[in-house]
Design a protein around this motif. Structure first.
Motif, short mmCIF file in Angstrom:
data_model
loop_
_atom_site.label_atom_id
_atom_site.label_comp_id
_atom_site.label_asym_id
_atom_site.label_seq_id
_atom_site.Cartn_x
_atom_site.Cartn_y
_atom_site.Cartn_z
N TRP A 145 0.85 -1.20 0.00
CA TRP A 145 0.00 0.00 0.00
C TRP A 145 0.88 1.24 0.00
O TRP A 145 1.75 1.39 0.84
N PHE A 147 0.10 5.31 0.20
CA PHE A 147 -0.99 6.25 0.40
C PHE A 147 -0.69 7.57 -0.30
O PHE A 147 0.39 8.14 -0.16
N GLY A 150 -6.48 11.13 0.97
CA GLY A 150 -7.49 10.61 1.88
C GLY A 150 -8.46 11.69 2.33
O GLY A 150 -8.39 12.84 1.89
N PRO A 158 -7.89 8.89 7.99
CA PRO A 158 -7.53 7.63 7.33
C PRO A 158 -6.69 6.73 8.23
O PRO A 158 -5.80 7.20 8.93
N HIS A 159 -6.97 5.43 8.19
CA HIS A 159 -6.28 4.49 9.09
C HIS A 159 -6.33 3.09 8.50
O HIS A 159 -7.11 2.80 7.58
N VAL A 160 -5.49 2.21 9.05
CA VAL A 160 -5.44 0.81 8.63
C VAL A 160 -5.28 -0.08 9.86
O VAL A 160 -4.88 0.38 10.93
N ILE A 210 -7.99 -2.26 5.41
CA ILE A 210 -7.83 -0.84 5.12
C ILE A 210 -9.04 -0.12 5.71
O ILE A 210 -10.18 -0.53 5.48
N CYS A 214 -9.25 6.29 3.11
CA CYS A 214 -7.92 6.10 2.53
C CYS A 214 -7.96 6.21 1.01
O CYS A 214 -8.86 5.68 0.35
N LEU A 216 -5.23 5.27 -1.86
CA LEU A 216 -3.93 4.61 -1.97
C LEU A 216 -3.77 3.91 -3.30
O LEU A 216 -4.74 3.58 -3.98
#
Length: 374
Positions: A145, A147, A150, A158-160, A210, A214, A216
């Motif tokens: 990934w 990025f 976002g 945005p976060h994962v 994900i 996001c 990406l």
């Protein structure tokens, strides 16, 4: 197969491709609509744009008739030609002799631009050996990934999620699935907020999701085999059982997870990738985002062009995706005018090409490579 031998599309020039949107089980895509100037941008079940794709989307039962979904098509006003057609007809010109000898008439790579309006379902993917044994597929799905943007969704940046926290066991993981305790499953994974420029390598077998908001670029092995842990998506879509276990059944699918556990810091050390400078010249530079030193399956670099730069082909194919700016890509007497969001396939036969900055801001472009041929 379409006969393209008489259509004067050979491997001597870069080829502009159309965006190939793909249906998914999660919502997103508004930023992709905006990128391409659509009049009514909105989130939908088409949150992904596939690039350099010679494979179709892995479809559920009611979408089996959409055989071309996900295939990259050449940007031509009056002809329907896929990248797969070109590769099948001229594999040496398009893929290169070394690649063809090692991998056959497959690019060995798939690239996606992803925009998430909701969290993706918790998932993992098979490695190459498991894919061959269990799914008769040449490829697993290690992915990376990067990025590029976002947005906040319901106040959440945005976060994962990725990797098991210390103490998580297979038995615990399986029980949480059986109970469909989604919050319990998420609590087993590390959560990270992400910024444009962050890059992560997600090896096959690593649990991940994900998050919402996001934008990406994902480069991966060309497989759509996904083991999912949720029977209903965050937006309420009921997931077909086959899409959950991919035909393995609810017991055997747990063999595909790697149950190694790491601290938060160890997880970042294992899978966050630090960019490295490749070349820096007057007016341009190239930065490696993920290289063959981390995985043999793909490579991705970022070009930044202030004025003009010449790019060497080195006998291998690649892709080019414009992140920002306006550019002309020249190879011999031919040139293509490009803007943000445009994508090219560069055949292996193209020995070199130039990128000329035609605007005020720097041209930023991703170079996208298949598996290592050495």
């Amino acid at each position: 197969m379409m006969d393209v031998t008489s259509m004067k599309i050979d491997g001597s020039q870069p080829i502009k491709l159309l965006p190939a949107r793909s249906w998914r089980t999660y919502l997103g895509g508004k930023l992709l609509d905006e990128l391409h100037g659509m009049s009514d941008p909105k989130d939908s079940r088409y949150p992904e744009e596939w690039m350099m794709s010679i494979i179709s989307t892995n479809r559920n039962a009611d979408r089996q008739h959409l055989i071309d979904e996900g295939l990259s098509k050449v940007d031509l006003p009056d002809r329907d030609i896929s990248l797969k057609d070109l590769v099948d007809n001229n594999p040496v010109e398009f893929l290169g002799k070394k690649h063809l000898e090692k991998y056959g008439k497959q690019t060995g790579v798939l690239v996606k631009l992803i925009d998430t309006a909701e969290r993706l379902i918790i998932q993992t993917h098979p490695d190459r050996n498991q894919a061959q044994e269990l799914f008769h597929s040449l490829y697993g799905k290690t992915e990376c990934w990067h990025f590029v943007g976002g947005r906040e969704i319901d106040g959440e940046p945005p976060h994962v999620y990725m990797g098991f926290k210390p103490g998580v066991t297979r038995e615990q993981w399986k029980l949480l699935f059986e109970e469909q305790d989604v919050q319990g499953m998420l609590a087993c994974l590390h959560k990270y907020y992400v910024q444009p420029g962050d890059t992560f390598l997600i090896e096959a077998g690593i649990p991940h999701a994900i998050g919402s908001g996001c934008l990406l670029v994902e480069i991966q092995e060309p497989s759509d085999i996904t083991i999912r842990l949720e029977k209903i998506s965050p937006s309420g879509l009921k997931i077909d059982e086959f899409l959950i276990h991919q035909g393995l059944g609810f017991e055997k699918m747990f063999d595909l997870f790697k149950y190694d556990t790491f601290t938060r810091e160890e997880t970042l050390e294992n899978w966050q990738v630090v960019p490295e400078m490749v070349t820096e010249l007057e007016g341009s530079k190239e930065i490696e985002l993920i290289g063959y030193n981390r995985t043999p399956y793909f490579r991705m670099t970022q070009l930044e062009v202030q004025t003009e730069t010449e790019v060497q082909g080195d006998g291998i194919f690649s892709g080019l995706y414009i992140l920002s700016g306006k550019a002309a890509v020249k190879a011999g007497e031919e040139h293509l005018s490009l803007k943000k969001g445009d994508q090219l396939f560069i055949p292996a036969q193209v020995s070199s090409f130039s990128i000329v900055n035609n605007g005020k801001e720097a041209v930023k472009a991703l170079r996208l490579f298949g598996p290592d041929v050495n």
